[in-house]
Design a protein around this motif. Structure first.
Motif, mmCIF file in Angstrom:
data_model
loop_
_atom_site.group_PDB
_atom_site.id
_atom_site.type_symbol
_atom_site.label_atom_id
_atom_site.label_comp_id
_atom_site.label_asym_id
_atom_site.label_seq_id
_atom_site.Cartn_x
_atom_site.Cartn_y
_atom_site.Cartn_z
ATOM 1 N N ARG A 20 0.860 -1.178 0.000
ATOM 2 C CA ARG A 20 0.000 0.000 0.000
ATOM 3 C C ARG A 20 0.903 1.236 0.000
ATOM 4 N NH1 ARG A 20 -2.862 -1.294 4.087
ATOM 5 N NH2 ARG A 20 -1.750 0.015 5.542
ATOM 6 N N GLU A 68 1.856 4.678 1.032
ATOM 7 C CA GLU A 68 1.494 5.490 2.199
ATOM 8 C C GLU A 68 1.920 6.942 2.055
ATOM 9 O OE1 GLU A 68 -0.566 3.944 3.959
ATOM 10 O OE2 GLU A 68 0.369 2.738 5.532
ATOM 11 N N LYS A 88 -2.193 8.032 -2.945
ATOM 12 C CA LYS A 88 -2.086 7.584 -1.556
ATOM 13 C C LYS A 88 -3.134 6.510 -1.297
ATOM 14 C CE LYS A 88 -1.455 9.225 3.076
ATOM 15 N NZ LYS A 88 -1.082 10.275 3.956
ATOM 16 N N GLY A 89 -2.735 5.422 -0.701
ATOM 17 C CA GLY A 89 -3.661 4.334 -0.409
ATOM 18 C C GLY A 89 -3.784 3.318 -1.539
ATOM 19 N N GLU A 106 6.317 7.445 11.487
ATOM 20 C CA GLU A 106 4.860 7.528 11.263
ATOM 21 C C GLU A 106 4.399 8.986 11.329
ATOM 22 O OE1 GLU A 106 2.933 4.807 10.758
ATOM 23 O OE2 GLU A 106 3.803 3.107 11.840
ATOM 24 N N ARG A 138 3.744 0.012 2.800
ATOM 25 C CA ARG A 138 3.462 -0.984 3.826
ATOM 26 C C ARG A 138 2.946 -2.243 3.147
ATOM 27 N NH1 ARG A 138 2.843 1.621 9.147
ATOM 28 N NH2 ARG A 138 1.944 3.526 8.317
#
Lengths: 85, 217
Positions: B117, B119, B131-132, B157, B165
């Motif tokens: 994914r 991030e 994003k995502g 983070e 990820r």
């Protein structure tokens, strides 16, 4: 003067040690009772020329800090330093 | 852009990285690890492989190769640097990226496709993604479990520096499913999966191609 210096490098406490877990498991499978845990690290043996034992130990410590151990995942200890004939 | 792909003794994804960068339209050159000159490259790639046989620890010896002084200066100057798999290990050993890549939690060498994914899209390498968005890419490593202390993980983070990820299947036990990170300046990216092996239709997947397109530059 030449010294034999052994440094012991171990996975840091709290860092997962899958090698150690696999060894403990294998020992259990072989019938060795009572192995609560095993951890696997490495030993590096150096033949070091230095004027005195303290210098040899100090050099080995600096080698660990620079290359032999990774401070993120490993701890090290300079185990023994003995004079070589 | 001028792309330099560094070759260490034991690199084995150097040609793949070269090919992916070439296909993206860049001028690509190999740089031998003994060289101290990156040939004016805009982008440096440290490819996958097993530099120095992974002796001692993956990347531990390669990070002292003569070329690494130039690579560090390149990164410090804010220029683009990508470390893939072994290249990521070298970047962590060199302290250019924080943390370390430890032996896979499952002990076995993992060689399979995983889902990632995205991030963070505010790096030059990930600007071409949403994003995502999820991507597919192969992993092939024995030491890919990303580890760092809690404070470092929290900081990564907080600063949005986790770039990729693992989505669902975490192949190596990486903390917080981390597959790739960036530095403070966001010009350096390190990742365990291999986008260069998923960069054209012939390879069965083109999800990695956008990484080499450098849409953010």
């Amino acid at each position: 003067m030449r010294w034999r210096v052994r440094v012991r490098i171990m996975p840091r406490q709290g860092i997962l040690d899958p090698q150690g877990q696999a060894v403990a498991h294998a020992l259990g499978s072989l019938g060795f009772a009572g192995v609560a845990a095993a951890r696997v690290g490495r030993t590096v043996e150096l033949a070091l020329d230095a004027p005195a034992e303290a210098d040899a130990r100090d050099a080995a410590k600096r080698m660990c800090e620079r290359l032999l151990a990774n401070p993120v995942t490993e701890d090290f200890v300079v185990d023994t330093a003995e004079a070589l004939a | 852009m001028k792309v330099a792909v560094v070759r260490f003794p034991g690199s084995n994804c150097d040609a793949d990285a070269w090919h992916a960068a070439k296909d993206a339209g860049h001028a690509v050159a190999f740089v031998w690890h003994r060289s101290t000159d990156l040939g004016g490259a805009d982008v440096v790639v440290l490819p996958g492989g097993f530099a120095y046989g992974d002796y001692l620890r993956a990347g531990a010896i390669a990070r002292f190769s003569p070329v690494m002084k130039a690579v560090e200066a390149h990164a410090k100057a804010g220029r683009l640097l990508l470390g893939i798999c072994n290249g990521f290990q070298v970047l962590c050993e060199a302290g250019i990226l924080p943390g370390a890549l430890a032996r896979n939690a499952g002990l076995s060498f993992v060689c399979r496709w995983v889902t990632l994914r995205v991030e963070a899209t505010d790096t030059a390498f990930t600007a071409g993604y949403r994003k995502g968005q999820t991507l597919r890419a192969p992993v092939a490593h024995g030491e890919g479990r990303y580890v760092a202390d809690e404070a470092t993980l929290d900081r990564l983070e907080r600063e949005g520096r986790v770039v990729f990820r693992y989505a669902g299947d975490n192949p190596n036990g990486a903390l917080r499913d981390i597959a790739g990170i960036t530095n403070e300046g966001r010009n350096v990216v390190g990742m365990m999966p291999h986008p260069e092996r998923a960069a054209e239709a012939l390879l069965g997947c083109t999800d990695g191609a956008a990484l080499f397109a450098l849409a953010g530059t």
